[in-house]
Enzyme design. Structure first.
Site, PDB file in Angstrom:
ATOM      1  N   HIS A  22       0.806  -1.216   0.000  1.00 56.22           N
ATOM      2  CA  HIS A  22       0.000   0.000   0.000  1.00 56.22           C
ATOM      3  C   HIS A  22       0.840   1.269   0.000  1.00 56.22           C
ATOM      4  O   HIS A  22       0.311   2.355  -0.222  1.00 56.22           O
ATOM      5  CB  HIS A  22      -1.010  -0.037   1.156  1.00 56.22           C
ATOM      6  CG  HIS A  22      -2.159  -0.919   0.828  1.00 56.22           C
ATOM      7  ND1 HIS A  22      -2.103  -2.287   1.007  1.00 56.22           N
ATOM      8  CD2 HIS A  22      -3.364  -0.646   0.282  1.00 56.22           C
ATOM      9  CE1 HIS A  22      -3.233  -2.811   0.588  1.00 56.22           C
ATOM     10  NE2 HIS A  22      -4.014  -1.844   0.147  1.00 56.22           N
ATOM     11  N   TYR A  41     -10.512   8.119   0.561  1.00 54.69           N
ATOM     12  CA  TYR A  41     -10.346   6.707   0.921  1.00 54.69           C
ATOM     13  C   TYR A  41      -9.095   6.540   1.759  1.00 54.69           C
ATOM     14  O   TYR A  41      -8.005   6.961   1.355  1.00 54.69           O
ATOM     15  CB  TYR A  41     -10.263   5.882  -0.366  1.00 54.69           C
ATOM     16  CG  TYR A  41     -10.186   4.387  -0.194  1.00 54.69           C
ATOM     17  CD1 TYR A  41     -10.730   3.736   0.898  1.00 54.69           C
ATOM     18  CD2 TYR A  41      -9.570   3.610  -1.172  1.00 54.69           C
ATOM     19  CE1 TYR A  41     -10.661   2.355   1.028  1.00 54.69           C
ATOM     20  CE2 TYR A  41      -9.500   2.229  -1.051  1.00 54.69           C
ATOM     21  CZ  TYR A  41     -10.043   1.613   0.050  1.00 54.69           C
ATOM     22  OH  TYR A  41      -9.975   0.255   0.174  1.00 54.69           O
ATOM     23  N   TRP A  76      -5.533  -6.288  -9.048  1.00 50.02           N
ATOM     24  CA  TRP A  76      -5.218  -5.899  -7.663  1.00 50.02           C
ATOM     25  C   TRP A  76      -5.872  -6.849  -6.670  1.00 50.02           C
ATOM     26  O   TRP A  76      -5.226  -7.320  -5.731  1.00 50.02           O
ATOM     27  CB  TRP A  76      -5.655  -4.457  -7.412  1.00 50.02           C
ATOM     28  CG  TRP A  76      -5.335  -3.978  -6.031  1.00 50.02           C
ATOM     29  CD1 TRP A  76      -6.157  -3.987  -4.942  1.00 50.02           C
ATOM     30  CD2 TRP A  76      -4.086  -3.451  -5.573  1.00 50.02           C
ATOM     31  NE1 TRP A  76      -5.510  -3.479  -3.841  1.00 50.02           N
ATOM     32  CE2 TRP A  76      -4.236  -3.144  -4.194  1.00 50.02           C
ATOM     33  CE3 TRP A  76      -2.870  -3.186  -6.185  1.00 50.02           C
ATOM     34  CZ2 TRP A  76      -3.206  -2.600  -3.440  1.00 50.02           C
ATOM     35  CZ3 TRP A  76      -1.847  -2.637  -5.418  1.00 50.02           C
ATOM     36  CH2 TRP A  76      -2.013  -2.356  -4.069  1.00 50.02           C
TER      37      TRP A  76
END
Length: 111
Positions: A22, A41, A76
Protein backbone atom coordinates in the site's frame (compact mmCIF):
# COMPACT_ATOMS: atom_id res chain seq x y z
CA UNK A 1 -21.49 12.56 0.00
CA UNK A 2 -22.01 9.47 2.16
CA UNK A 3 -19.39 8.14 4.59
CA UNK A 4 -18.63 4.42 4.87
CA UNK A 5 -16.45 2.50 7.29
CA UNK A 6 -15.55 -1.16 6.92
CA UNK A 7 -13.30 -3.79 8.43
CA UNK A 8 -11.35 -6.81 7.26
CA UNK A 9 -8.74 -9.03 8.90
CA UNK A 10 -5.22 -9.11 7.46
CA UNK A 11 -3.14 -12.20 8.21
CA UNK A 12 -0.81 -11.18 11.04
CA UNK A 13 2.15 -12.93 9.40
CA UNK A 14 1.65 -10.80 6.23
CA UNK A 15 1.31 -7.33 7.81
CA UNK A 16 4.66 -5.93 6.69
CA UNK A 17 4.14 -6.99 3.10
CA UNK A 18 0.56 -5.68 3.11
CA UNK A 19 1.77 -2.28 4.35
CA UNK A 20 4.54 -2.23 1.74
CA UNK A 21 2.08 -2.98 -1.07
CA UNK A 22 0.00 0.00 0.00
CA UNK A 23 3.01 2.30 0.00
CA UNK A 24 3.20 1.61 -3.72
CA UNK A 25 -0.41 1.34 -4.92
CA UNK A 26 -0.33 1.30 -8.70
CA UNK A 27 -1.11 4.72 -10.21
CA UNK A 28 -3.70 3.11 -12.52
CA UNK A 29 -5.43 1.58 -9.48
CA UNK A 30 -5.57 4.97 -7.77
CA UNK A 31 -6.98 6.54 -10.95
CA UNK A 32 -9.61 3.80 -11.26
CA UNK A 33 -10.73 4.37 -7.66
CA UNK A 34 -11.10 8.10 -8.26
CA UNK A 35 -12.86 7.58 -11.59
CA UNK A 36 -15.26 5.07 -9.99
CA UNK A 37 -16.44 7.50 -7.34
CA UNK A 38 -14.24 6.64 -4.33
CA UNK A 39 -13.28 9.77 -2.37
CA UNK A 40 -11.30 10.40 0.81
CA UNK A 41 -10.35 6.71 0.92
CA UNK A 42 -8.11 5.68 3.84
CA UNK A 43 -6.98 2.42 5.41
CA UNK A 44 -5.89 1.98 9.03
CA UNK A 45 -4.16 -1.17 10.28
CA UNK A 46 -3.87 -2.40 13.86
CA UNK A 47 -0.85 -4.53 14.79
CA UNK A 48 -3.03 -7.66 15.13
CA UNK A 49 -4.20 -7.28 11.51
CA UNK A 50 -7.53 -5.54 12.03
CA UNK A 51 -7.96 -3.33 8.98
CA UNK A 52 -10.36 -0.40 9.12
CA UNK A 53 -11.25 1.40 5.93
CA UNK A 54 -12.98 4.72 5.44
CA UNK A 55 -14.34 5.98 2.14
CA UNK A 56 -16.75 8.60 0.95
CA UNK A 57 -18.97 8.00 -2.07
CA UNK A 58 -22.29 9.15 -3.42
CA UNK A 59 -23.28 5.47 -3.68
CA UNK A 60 -20.84 2.83 -2.42
CA UNK A 61 -22.57 -0.01 -4.24
CA UNK A 62 -22.32 1.86 -7.55
CA UNK A 63 -18.68 2.74 -6.85
CA UNK A 64 -17.91 -0.92 -6.09
CA UNK A 65 -19.64 -2.07 -9.28
CA UNK A 66 -17.70 0.48 -11.33
CA UNK A 67 -14.43 -0.76 -9.81
CA UNK A 68 -15.38 -4.40 -10.38
CA UNK A 69 -15.69 -3.62 -14.09
CA UNK A 70 -12.05 -2.50 -14.35
CA UNK A 71 -9.18 -4.75 -15.37
CA UNK A 72 -6.79 -3.12 -12.90
CA UNK A 73 -9.11 -3.93 -9.98
CA UNK A 74 -9.31 -7.55 -11.08
CA UNK A 75 -5.50 -7.76 -10.98
CA UNK A 76 -5.22 -5.90 -7.66
CA UNK A 77 -7.86 -8.01 -5.92
CA UNK A 78 -6.23 -11.23 -7.17
CA UNK A 79 -2.95 -10.14 -5.56
CA UNK A 80 -4.55 -8.90 -2.32
CA UNK A 81 -6.83 -11.89 -1.61
CA UNK A 82 -3.99 -13.93 -0.08
CA UNK A 83 -3.46 -11.32 2.65
CA UNK A 84 -6.87 -11.77 4.29
CA UNK A 85 -8.59 -14.26 6.56
CA UNK A 86 -12.31 -14.95 6.68
CA UNK A 87 -13.17 -13.99 3.11
CA UNK A 88 -13.88 -17.52 1.81
CA UNK A 89 -12.04 -17.03 -1.48
CA UNK A 90 -13.94 -13.89 -2.44
CA UNK A 91 -12.05 -10.71 -3.36
CA UNK A 92 -11.45 -8.40 -0.40
CA UNK A 93 -13.46 -5.59 -1.96
CA UNK A 94 -16.52 -7.87 -1.98
CA UNK A 95 -15.90 -9.20 1.54
CA UNK A 96 -15.59 -6.27 3.87
CA UNK A 97 -18.02 -5.77 6.71
CA UNK A 98 -19.66 -2.35 6.64
CA UNK A 99 -19.90 -0.74 10.07
CA UNK A 100 -22.89 1.46 10.92
CA UNK A 101 -22.16 5.09 11.68
CA UNK A 102 -23.44 5.93 15.14
CA UNK A 103 -22.00 9.44 15.56
CA UNK A 104 -20.64 12.19 13.36
CA UNK A 105 -19.44 15.58 14.62
CA UNK A 106 -20.85 18.15 12.26
CA UNK A 107 -19.25 21.55 11.82
CA UNK A 108 -20.52 24.22 14.16
CA UNK A 109 -22.59 27.03 12.66
CA UNK A 110 -20.01 29.33 14.25
CA UNK A 111 -17.12 27.83 12.22
Amino acid sequence: MNRYCFCLQVRPDRLDEYVERHRNVWPEMQAALRDSGWHNYSLFLRDDGLLIGYVEADDLEAAQKAMAATEVNTRWQAEMTEFFTGIEGRPPDESFLLLPEIFHLTPSTED
